[in-house]
Design a protein around this motif. Structure first.
Motif, mmCIF file in Angstrom:
data_model
loop_
_atom_site.group_PDB
_atom_site.id
_atom_site.type_symbol
_atom_site.label_atom_id
_atom_site.label_comp_id
_atom_site.label_asym_id
_atom_site.label_seq_id
_atom_site.Cartn_x
_atom_site.Cartn_y
_atom_site.Cartn_z
ATOM 1 N N MET A 1 36.698 55.393 75.146
ATOM 2 C CA MET A 1 36.560 54.645 76.370
ATOM 3 C C MET A 1 35.307 53.777 76.281
ATOM 4 N N ILE A 2 35.425 52.593 76.776
ATOM 5 C CA ILE A 2 34.273 51.688 76.784
ATOM 6 C C ILE A 2 33.407 52.050 77.992
ATOM 7 N N LYS A 3 32.197 52.508 77.717
ATOM 8 C CA LYS A 3 31.268 52.916 78.771
ATOM 9 C C LYS A 3 30.637 51.706 79.454
ATOM 10 N N MET A 4 30.375 50.657 78.646
ATOM 11 C CA MET A 4 29.698 49.480 79.195
ATOM 12 C C MET A 4 29.816 48.326 78.204
ATOM 13 N N VAL A 5 29.827 47.122 78.750
ATOM 14 C CA VAL A 5 29.695 45.908 77.943
ATOM 15 C C VAL A 5 28.314 45.362 78.255
ATOM 16 N N ARG A 6 27.525 45.112 77.230
ATOM 17 C CA ARG A 6 26.166 44.580 77.423
ATOM 18 C C ARG A 6 26.095 43.165 76.867
ATOM 19 N N ILE A 7 25.526 42.270 77.675
ATOM 20 C CA ILE A 7 25.244 40.905 77.235
ATOM 21 C C ILE A 7 23.783 40.880 76.817
ATOM 22 N N ASP A 8 23.550 40.636 75.543
ATOM 23 C CA ASP A 8 22.189 40.616 75.019
ATOM 24 C C ASP A 8 22.176 39.701 73.801
ATOM 25 N N GLU A 9 21.464 38.586 73.899
ATOM 26 C CA GLU A 9 21.520 37.622 72.805
ATOM 27 C C GLU A 9 20.934 38.153 71.512
ATOM 28 N N ARG A 10 20.198 39.254 71.579
ATOM 29 C CA ARG A 10 19.655 39.866 70.359
ATOM 30 C C ARG A 10 20.626 40.862 69.747
ATOM 31 N N LEU A 11 21.722 41.141 70.433
ATOM 32 C CA LEU A 11 22.744 42.096 70.011
ATOM 33 C C LEU A 11 22.142 43.494 69.868
ATOM 34 N N ILE A 12 22.056 44.058 68.675
ATOM 35 C CA ILE A 12 21.508 45.412 68.522
ATOM 36 C C ILE A 12 20.026 45.324 68.196
ATOM 37 N N HIS A 13 19.218 46.003 69.006
ATOM 38 C CA HIS A 13 17.766 46.078 68.804
ATOM 39 C C HIS A 13 17.305 47.384 69.442
ATOM 40 N N GLY A 14 16.031 47.623 69.524
ATOM 41 C CA GLY A 14 15.496 48.893 70.001
ATOM 42 C C GLY A 14 16.032 49.366 71.333
ATOM 43 N N GLN A 15 16.049 48.496 72.352
ATOM 44 C CA GLN A 15 16.529 48.897 73.679
ATOM 45 C C GLN A 15 17.981 49.341 73.626
ATOM 46 N N VAL A 16 18.784 48.617 72.896
ATOM 47 C CA VAL A 16 20.201 48.937 72.810
ATOM 48 C C VAL A 16 20.411 50.168 71.932
ATOM 49 N N ALA A 17 19.825 50.144 70.752
ATOM 50 C CA ALA A 17 20.065 51.196 69.774
ATOM 51 C C ALA A 17 19.543 52.551 70.225
ATOM 52 N N MET A 18 18.372 52.582 70.789
ATOM 53 C CA MET A 18 17.758 53.863 71.118
ATOM 54 C C MET A 18 17.940 54.254 72.591
ATOM 55 N N ILE A 19 17.722 53.334 73.496
ATOM 56 C CA ILE A 19 17.715 53.690 74.914
ATOM 57 C C ILE A 19 19.123 53.684 75.519
ATOM 58 N N TRP A 20 19.815 52.548 75.436
ATOM 59 C CA TRP A 20 21.135 52.462 76.062
ATOM 60 C C TRP A 20 22.147 53.386 75.395
ATOM 61 N N SER A 21 22.157 53.447 74.071
ATOM 62 C CA SER A 21 23.146 54.299 73.404
ATOM 63 C C SER A 21 22.944 55.765 73.780
ATOM 64 N N LYS A 22 21.701 56.200 73.906
ATOM 65 C CA LYS A 22 21.421 57.574 74.316
ATOM 66 C C LYS A 22 21.804 57.794 75.786
ATOM 67 N N GLN A 23 21.422 56.866 76.642
ATOM 68 C CA GLN A 23 21.733 56.969 78.079
ATOM 69 C C GLN A 23 23.243 57.063 78.320
ATOM 70 N N LEU A 24 24.005 56.275 77.591
ATOM 71 C CA LEU A 24 25.453 56.238 77.768
ATOM 72 C C LEU A 24 26.177 57.325 76.978
ATOM 73 N N GLY A 25 25.498 57.920 76.002
ATOM 74 C CA GLY A 25 26.107 58.949 75.177
ATOM 75 C C GLY A 25 27.217 58.416 74.286
ATOM 76 N N VAL A 26 26.996 57.262 73.675
ATOM 77 C CA VAL A 26 28.036 56.638 72.854
ATOM 78 C C VAL A 26 27.995 57.111 71.408
ATOM 79 N N ASP A 27 29.172 57.048 70.772
ATOM 80 C CA ASP A 27 29.253 57.340 69.351
ATOM 81 C C ASP A 27 29.672 56.107 68.545
ATOM 82 N N ARG A 28 29.940 55.006 69.259
ATOM 83 C CA ARG A 28 30.302 53.738 68.625
ATOM 84 C C ARG A 28 29.615 52.591 69.351
ATOM 85 N N ILE A 29 29.196 51.610 68.581
ATOM 86 C CA ILE A 29 28.765 50.330 69.134
ATOM 87 C C ILE A 29 29.672 49.282 68.501
ATOM 88 N N ILE A 30 30.331 48.509 69.342
ATOM 89 C CA ILE A 30 31.168 47.419 68.846
ATOM 90 C C ILE A 30 30.497 46.115 69.229
#
Length: 160
Positions: free
Chosen positions: A1-30
């Protein structure tokens, strides 16, 4: 299930990789991004930015259409990242059951000719961007600005 779609021109970086992925409990980033899908160096860099426990998939729009509609996606916990409101609309229109679009960092680096207005220190929106966001909202998807999970949420309906 897609937990969230994030608009971020940097794509994957610290906030996304460490903070958002942990907060959302994801096992995939597309990542749905034409440039990243065709640039092996960028693709490799994005994959290295994610935690080892999260599988990163980088797709162009054509391949994303197929994967986003695959019923097996419901068994996974996914964060989709795009770098523009236009791409977020594409994902919302081509995936099932998107509940939230999160606007993070956007508009500072863009050079598409659409004059942008500063929303805050992290978001600059042009008229086309606003129209794409309005379309997402019309489709019934919660659309909000929130840089990181512990900051206040701004409902984009009130801003647009």
């Amino acid at each position: 299930m897609i937990k969230m779609v994030r608009i971020d021109e940097r794509l994957i970086h610290g906030q996304v990789a460490m903070i958002w992925s942990k907060q959302l409990g994801v096992d995939r980033i597309i990542v749905v991004n034409e440039k990243a899908a065709t640039d092996p160096i960028l693709s490799s860099t994005l994959k290295m930015a994610a935690p080892d426990s999260i599988k990163v998939i980088i797709l162009d729009e054509e391949k994303a259409k197929v994967l986003l509609r695959d019923p097996r996606m419901n068994d996974l916990s996914i964060l989709v990242i795009v770098n523009s409101p236009k791409d977020a609309l594409f994902v919302v229109e081509n995936a099932s059951e998107i509940k939230k679009v999160n606007l993070g960092n956007y508009g500072k680096a863009s050079k598409d000719g659409d004059e942008r207005i500063k929303l805050n220190d992290n978001v600059f929106l042009g008229e086309k961007d606003k129209e794409y966001l309005r379309e997402i909202i019309k489709l019934g998807v919660t659309t909000e600005y929130q840089l990181v999970p512990d900051q206040p949420i701004t409902d984009m309906k009130t801003v647009l």
